[in-house]
Scaffold this active site. Structure first.
Site, short mmCIF file in Angstrom:
data_model
loop_
_atom_site.label_atom_id
_atom_site.label_comp_id
_atom_site.label_asym_id
_atom_site.label_seq_id
_atom_site.Cartn_x
_atom_site.Cartn_y
_atom_site.Cartn_z
N ASP A 67 -8.85 -53.86 34.60
CA ASP A 67 -8.82 -53.50 33.18
C ASP A 67 -8.18 -52.13 32.95
O ASP A 67 -7.91 -51.38 33.90
CB ASP A 67 -10.24 -53.54 32.59
N ASP A 136 -24.96 -53.13 30.74
CA ASP A 136 -25.18 -54.30 29.87
C ASP A 136 -24.83 -55.60 30.60
O ASP A 136 -24.74 -56.66 29.98
CB ASP A 136 -24.37 -54.16 28.57
N HIS A 138 -22.03 -56.35 32.16
CA HIS A 138 -20.63 -56.80 32.14
C HIS A 138 -19.96 -56.69 33.51
O HIS A 138 -20.36 -55.89 34.35
CB HIS A 138 -19.81 -56.03 31.08
N GLU A 143 -17.74 -57.93 27.86
CA GLU A 143 -18.99 -57.50 27.24
C GLU A 143 -19.86 -58.71 26.88
O GLU A 143 -19.37 -59.84 26.86
CB GLU A 143 -18.67 -56.68 25.99
P1 PGA Z 1 -19.69 -47.55 36.99
O1 PGA Z 1 -19.20 -48.67 35.98
O2 PGA Z 1 -19.21 -47.95 38.34
O3 PGA Z 1 -19.02 -46.29 36.51
O4 PGA Z 1 -21.17 -47.50 36.88
C1 PGA Z 1 -19.37 -50.01 36.30
C2 PGA Z 1 -18.88 -50.90 35.17
O5 PGA Z 1 -18.99 -50.54 34.00
O6 PGA Z 1 -18.39 -51.99 35.47
#
Ligand code: PGA
Length: 278
Positions: A67, A136, A138, A143
Site C-alpha cells: 500500500d 482494528d 486490518h 479497513e
Molecule cells: P504497525 O502497523 O506495524 O506499525 O503496527 C501494522 C498495520 O497497520 O498493518
C-alpha cells in the site's frame, strides 16, 4: 493456519527472516509481498544483515508492496516509498525495475490499480506475502467492512488507523485520509503468507483474526481461508488467544508428526497440497 509464539519482537523478526531466506534459497527469483509499519522493521534489519554477512542474494527477487498513502510524493519522508527505500531497498541488491510500490500520486488511480494487479499476475503471483495487522484487525489498508474479495483500490482510512499512524507525522492532521492498497482478495492469492504481530496493543486484533469468525470487520480473519498462512507472534500479541496452550503443543509436537509432504515454500500454485495444521 499455523500459530507460532516467540518470546520477543527480536525472535519474531529473526524467525520471519529465516522464512524469507528459506523461500529465496528454494527459489532465488521469488516474488515477495512487502509491508511497511513498525512491525517489519526488525525483519528488514535481519534481512539486511543476512545479505551483508551471509550473502543472501536478492538480485533476482521481485517485490510488491501492499500500500501507499494517496497524495504523498516518493520523496516525502512519511511515504511508504521513502520508508521502503530507507529501511530495506537501499541496503539490498534488488534491481530497481523489480520493485513495485503502489503510486500515491498517479493521475489515474483506476488504471494504476488495474495495472498493479496485472503486473502481479505477469510476475507469476506472490510467493511469500509479509503482513502486519492493525489494531482494528486490518491487513494492508483493508479497513473494517472491506470486501474479502477486494482487489487493489483506493480506501478511506479508518479513524483508528489515522490515530495509530499519527505517531509518524508532525501533526495528526497531516495523516492522509486515503490510501491505495492491495485488496484482501489480492493478498489471499499469495502462495504463502506470513503475518507478524507483536506487542500487547495487537492482542485483541490477533485473537479476533485467529479465533473469531471470518468477517470483513476483521479483515485479517480472511487468512483462516488460506491454506498456507503462518502467524508469528510474540507473547504479548498472543496473550488473548484462548487456545494458546494448544498452539504451543502443536509447535512442540510438529517435529515428531508423520510427514506426508514437505511444506510448500513457493509457487506451487493455488492447488498446492494442504500443509499440516494449516
Ligand atoms: P504497525 O502497523 O506495524 O506499525 O503496527 C501494522 C498495520 O497497520 O498493518
Amino acid at each position: 493456519m499455523e500459530i507460532l509464539v516467540h518470546p520477543s519482537y527480536e525472535d519474531v523478526s529473526r524467525a520471519a527472516a529465516r522464512e524469507v531466506a528459506r523461500v529465496l534459497n528454494s527459489k532465488p527469483n521469488a516474488v515477495l509481498g512487502l509491508a511497511t509499519g513498525s512491525t517489519p522493521l526488525g525483519l528488514y534489519q535481519e534481512l539486511v544483515r543476512m545479505h551483508r554477512e551471509d550473502g543472501l542474494d536478492f538480485s533476482r527477487v521481485t517485490t510488491f508492496n501492499l500500500d501507499e498513502y494517496v497524495g504523498l510524493k516518493r520523496s516525502d519522508r512519511q511515504s511508504y516509498h521513502y520508508f521502503m527505500h530507507e529501511n530495506l531497498f537501499r541496503h539490498l541488491n534488488i534491481p530497481q525495475q523489480n520493485i513495485h510500490i503502489p503510486s500515491g500520486t498517479t493521475d489515474n488511480y483506476q488504471a494504476f490499480c488495474a495495472w498493479y494487479e496485472q503486473r502481479i499476475v505477469e510476475c507469476g503471483g506472490i510467493d511469500l506475502q509479509i503482513l502486519g495487522i492493525g489494531t482494528d484487525g486490518h491487513i494492508a489498508f483493508n479497513e473494517p467492512s472491506s470486501s474479502l474479495a477486494s482487489r487493489t483500490r483506493i480506501k478511506t482510512l479508518a479513524l483508528q488507523t489515522i490515530a495509530d499512524n499519527a505517531r509518524f507525522f508532525d501533526r495528526p492532521e497531516d495523516v492522509p485520509i486515503y490510501a491505495i492498497t492491495m485488496g484482501v482478495g489480492t493478498i489471499l492469492e499469495a502462495h504463502k503468507i506470513l503475518l507478524l504481530a507483536t506487542g500487547a496493543n495487537k492482542a485483541r486484533a490477533v485473537a479476533a483474526a485467529i479465533e473469531g469468525p471470518v468477517s470483513s470487520m476483521i479483515t485479517a480473519s480472511a487468512l483462516q481461508m488460506h491454506q498456507d498462512a503462518i502467524c508469528l507472534l510474540d507473547n504479548a500479541a498472543a496473550s488473548e488467544l484462548q487456545m494458546i496452550e494448544y498452539y504451543r503443543w502443536v509447535a512442540e509436537k510438529r517435529p515428531g508428526a508423520p510427514s506426508f509432504a514437505p511444506r510448500p515454500h513457493f509457487a506451487l500454485g493455488k492447488h498446492a497440497p494442504v500443509s499440516r495444521d494449516a
